[in-house]
Scaffold this active site. Sequence first.
Site, mmCIF file in Angstrom:
data_model
loop_
_atom_site.group_PDB
_atom_site.id
_atom_site.type_symbol
_atom_site.label_atom_id
_atom_site.label_comp_id
_atom_site.label_asym_id
_atom_site.label_seq_id
_atom_site.Cartn_x
_atom_site.Cartn_y
_atom_site.Cartn_z
ATOM 1 N N HIS A 252 53.495 -30.653 6.082
ATOM 2 C CA HIS A 252 54.211 -30.304 7.322
ATOM 3 C C HIS A 252 53.435 -30.809 8.517
ATOM 4 O O HIS A 252 52.215 -30.690 8.554
ATOM 5 C CB HIS A 252 54.368 -28.780 7.431
ATOM 6 C CG HIS A 252 55.204 -28.185 6.346
ATOM 7 N ND1 HIS A 252 54.754 -27.168 5.541
ATOM 8 C CD2 HIS A 252 56.462 -28.482 5.917
ATOM 9 C CE1 HIS A 252 55.701 -26.860 4.670
ATOM 10 N NE2 HIS A 252 56.756 -27.635 4.881
ATOM 11 N N TYR B 126 50.800 -30.525 -2.320
ATOM 12 C CA TYR B 126 51.054 -30.180 -0.929
ATOM 13 C C TYR B 126 49.737 -30.260 -0.170
ATOM 14 O O TYR B 126 48.749 -29.594 -0.543
ATOM 15 C CB TYR B 126 51.651 -28.773 -0.841
ATOM 16 C CG TYR B 126 51.758 -28.269 0.571
ATOM 17 C CD1 TYR B 126 52.599 -28.905 1.490
ATOM 18 C CD2 TYR B 126 51.028 -27.158 0.989
ATOM 19 C CE1 TYR B 126 52.686 -28.459 2.781
ATOM 20 C CE2 TYR B 126 51.108 -26.693 2.286
ATOM 21 C CZ TYR B 126 51.948 -27.346 3.192
ATOM 22 O OH TYR B 126 52.035 -26.905 4.475
#
Lengths: 1244, 159
Positions: free
Chosen positions: B114, B76
């Site tokens: 994100h 991530y």
Amino acid sequence: MSQKRNLPSWISSRDPPHPQPESKKKPKDDADDEHNIRNAPQSSSTTTDFSKLLEGVVFVLSGFVNPERSTLRSQALAMGATYQPDWNSDSTLLICAFPNTPKFRQVQSNSGTIVSKDWIAECYTQKKLVDIEQYLLHAGKPWRKTSAPQNTTIRVEEPFSVTEVKKWARDDLTETISWLESQEEKPAPGEIKRIAAEGVLTCLQDAIDSLEQKKDVGSVTELWSFVPRVVKELGKMESSSKTENSTASKDQLCKQAKSWKKIYEAELAQKGDEEEEEAKSRRTSGVASGYDSDETVEMTEEEIEHAYRNVSVDKVEANSTPSLSLSLSSASSASSLSCPRTMGAPLPPKEANLFKLIVKSYETKQYKKGLKAADAILKKFPSHGETLSMKGLTLNCMDRKTEAYELVRHGVKNDIKSHVCWHVYGLLYRSDREYREAIKCYRNALRIDPDNLEILRDLSLLQAQMRDLSGFVETRQQLLTLKPNHRMNWIGFAVSQHLNANASKAVEILEAFEGTLEDDYPPENELCEHTEMIMYKVSLLEESGAFGKALEELHKNEPKIVDKLSYKEQEAYLLWKLGRPAEASKLYRVLLSMNPDNYRYYEGLQKCLGLYSESGQYSSDRIEKLNALYQSLSEQYTRSSAVKRIPLDFLQDERFKEAVAKYIKPLLTKGVPSLFSDLCSLYDHPRKPDILEQLVVEMEHSIRTTGSYPGSDVKEPPSTLLWTLFFLAQHYDKRGQYDAALGKIDEAIAHTPTVIDLYSVKSRIMKHAGDLTAAAALADEARCMDLADRYINSECVKRMLQADQVYISVTSAEKTAVLFTKEGDQLNSLHDMQCMWYDLASGDSYFRQGDLGRALKRFLAVEKHYSDISEDQFDFHSYCLRKMTLRSYVGMLKFEDRLHSFPYFHKAAIRAIRCYLKLHDTPKSTAEEDEMSKLAPAQKKKMKKQKKAEARAKKEAETKIEESTASGVSKSGKRNVKPVDPDPHGEKLIQVEDPMAEASKYLRLLQKHSPNSLETHLLSFEVNMRKEKFLLAFQAVKQLLKLDAENPDSHRSLVKFFLKTGSTSAPTTEAEKLRCSVLEAERPSISQLQNKSLVEANKEFLGRHEDSLVHRAAYAEMLCLLDPSKKTEAIKLIEDSTNKVVQQTNGAHGLAREWKLKDCIAVHKLLETVFLDSEAASRWKSRCAEYFPFSTHFEGKRSSVMPDSVYNSSLKSNENGDTPNHPMGQTELNDGQLEAFKSLTVST
Amino acid sequence: MGTGREASVSLDGVRDKNMMQLKKLNTVLFPVRYNDKYYADAISSGEFTKLAYYSDICVGAIACRLETKGGTMRVYIMTLGVLAPYRGIGIGSKLLNHVLDMCTKQNVSEIYLHVQTNNEDAIKFYKKFGFDITDTIPDYYINIEPRDCYVVTKSFAQI
């Protein structure tokens, strides 16, 4: 060819150039050559046939050059020896100039015998066979052919083989034992063997003694009921040689006896080994477990002898630890078993061996072993002086100092005639750095044994250390006379003469030494040493002004010099000195091609071309030439930065602008943080800073608008703007425009917030602007950005200390300081690292906070570091002579001589004296209360808090110490535990009885080493006024006036002095009268006073410096002092001063004014504490707050004391490092650039 | 924006000793303050977190967190950013390429991040490297507008 020895006439002992000290005086009759005669036969040698003295000797010469070579050869030939040019199987003796010639090694490996030339010379002059032993460089096969019959001397070869003698020894032992057992009073069974062996050896020694005294062996045998075989044999040989009736035969016999004794000793010791083994195992099992079982306690005689010889020959020179090779003759000579012990009497063999063991154990640092041996001797002979001394010395190394001194003193007392005792006493003092005492002891030892090489060598080291130069020369000369075959002794003598300011004598010595060298010298492995010697000689010649000779010497030895760079440098320098600039400049160009960044080569070249000036000022004509020179050089050396930088110093105006732009641009592009420091020196010039400013501002503008430098199309990388801003910030800081500087640095930080240097520079700007708290916070911010950088850590500590955050805040200076120390005793380790900047900065901080004890402690620590540094040179006195690093050695000594003039010492001494002055001015008991009452309530609170913190820290430290000592003991036993500082806060230091006496101590050092510092004399004035030593104070005033008559402090001192001396009552005592008359006579010589009153002089002083704030303040202070009623006038005068604007070419960035922050603070303090006018002080404060908005002292509106400041300690920036100057979110997230992107997340 | 000359860009890992560099970058690059867990994750990700140096100046960083999901490793990307003056010279690409390389070397199944829905530049940037929008999370952000975000993912073919 009447040369007797290889010593030049002026150092031969016959005609000493220096008066010999009393201890060395010899009876007249053996003045010829005292040290040889001592061991040589005393009787006349008329009986020997001179021409047959050396019959049967086949000798080879090594290491000699003519004429010495031929002299030696003809002398030896005259005595009947045979000469051979090279060593072969026929050769018996090598005569060698010094050890380690190639021949020496060859003969050594063939186990031939090697002797020094002195033996030949001695035999020749004394016309007899001198005892060869002490001249032997290597003992090997017999040095005379056995086939040659000698009627003058007894045969030297062993008449009996070694195995045969060994057999005698064993037989003697068994027979003695059986004899002993047959006696009524027989010793204990366990002891009997030892006693028997001792008996045999003692009897043998008695025989030797009697032979030495020219008595018959028969006289000994009569006294002994049991005579060992060996003594009987001696008796037989004696009677057989009786007929020849020569004393020489007794000598030979004595020698024979001695060699037999050695065999006996070895054999008997071995014989006793089995028992010893057993006894040892019994002993070790009984001893505590701490005893190291692998240490062999007992050694055979041979081992000891062997080890001892190694130690005494090599280690003494090789080791820097205090070594001693005591001549053991007195301890090992024998006495009979039944003899009662007397003070200082020699020990029996067994104990003598033990004694040797002590010495050996000491050398090899096996102290426990040595101690055991000592105790064994002392059990039998409790008052044996030398053993007591040695035990003391051993204990000294085990950190039992008091016992050590007791024992050694006791030892000396018991045996005051022993050089060993005195030597040991000297060593003990030496280990405690009591060099003067040590020298005395050595001198006593030498009085007893004047030619003891070890003691002489030790003495010479001490004399070098203490700079007793004439004594050093003397000792070195004696060493050379005693052992001229050692290179080190020649070199040592030369160096001693050099140090004693006699360079030409040193050259002579080196030349004499070179005369002893062979042509093929030096061997391959000594090229470097030889180079060093030649270069040293050249530097000596240079020092004595003989440049021509120096150059000649240099050229002559060129092939032998391996240090080619030094050779060229020296050559170029000498050529220039000799007025041959053309050749010199050629050489300098060669050197430059080797290293085009060495400033000294450029300087040399300029000198050769007549284009050098000390001041850096040049006529325009010469600037032209210089410019042309550097132009051409820079074409040659494109990669050199020196060649680009140097012209910036001499170029002017337009030329300068052009050159500096060319210089700066690539460095800004590259990003060189040190660029400003590099150019800092240009700011002393009146016009260059303006040119720089104009130039760099233009660059900044151009890069901002076009992305390139002015007039260029090349796009600069983004970091160029950053470095340009960085440079400008430092530029404005340097010029005192702090506002502008901060503007630039903030811009730079906003541009690239990750560059650590930016924060460091901002911190520095804040410091200059007067906000120390902010400076410390910024330095801490910089520190946090790279925790692995020691430099920024140190810088941060320093800023914290300057802001007096010694122990209050969480991120206190001490805690930060120890981040880079070893774990464990943290602040001690700072001390061990001789971290002087820390000592000074923290001392200053304590001083400001009124903690005189700790402050003094820190300042005195610096003084201690300096004495340690001076101490450290000790090891080099022997090391450097041995390793032949002569130029560096002499350089080091000269450096040590001016050690105390170095800035850190100067600072520390000044501050220590100030502490003592303050101690003197505040009476002890009331000092603290005074301090408290003077402070404002807020500060009082701070002090209290501080006291509490102190108490807490103290407690913590104590527990830590306890812990560490506890763990230290468990880990390493009783050693390695650092002694705990008994006075960690310097409380004892401030209890000093007479602070002024202490101050005088440091003052003397300052006066000696920093006579050109104004502060030295200022302090001398202050101290001597307090001590009422008016003449000394007057001297200080005169020095001040001489150094800088217009300095406000000089003026103050002058006025104060004459005010004080003028006001004292009429002189009563003789001394006072004398003083008055001196002052009266001197007063007219002071131009400031002449026939004027002090008031007039003061007025004139003001007249000369009407525009200067500091001078006005000094005038006002003196005005008030002379006439207290004029206080208002004085204050008005200060307040009427105007702070002028310094002319600037661009006024855009705030105005730089004339007044300095520190002067304004001084004036503020003057108003507050001297004039005691708080109103005037606060008026002054608010006025200065305008001038210095960042100053915390004046509480400027932009300083960190303001509640809204980001640096205000209550809301100090936290370690997350959000820099308040560029609030978050300023950088746009979605700026329109093509590949700019952002990914945002919130940690889940 | 071109450069006058080639300046060297090099990458360096994040350790305790230089963590402040990353903090300084994040302070100016992102409107969010990161907590200690962020920095702990970054350091423990090892080779997946890097600082970029432009001629010895720290100008950008990529910080990742390693996650394991059903026996496979996922990466991530917590942050990736370059200081404004140093953008457009390939530093961001270099950082991301390094991490993608590491992913292939260490058999990472997928990498994701994100992005705020309006950050078109960023989306474009990631698409260039083979990332795709795989999901939208409404009201992901609390303090900034728009509050929605995309999940941008790149999967590696498992061999």
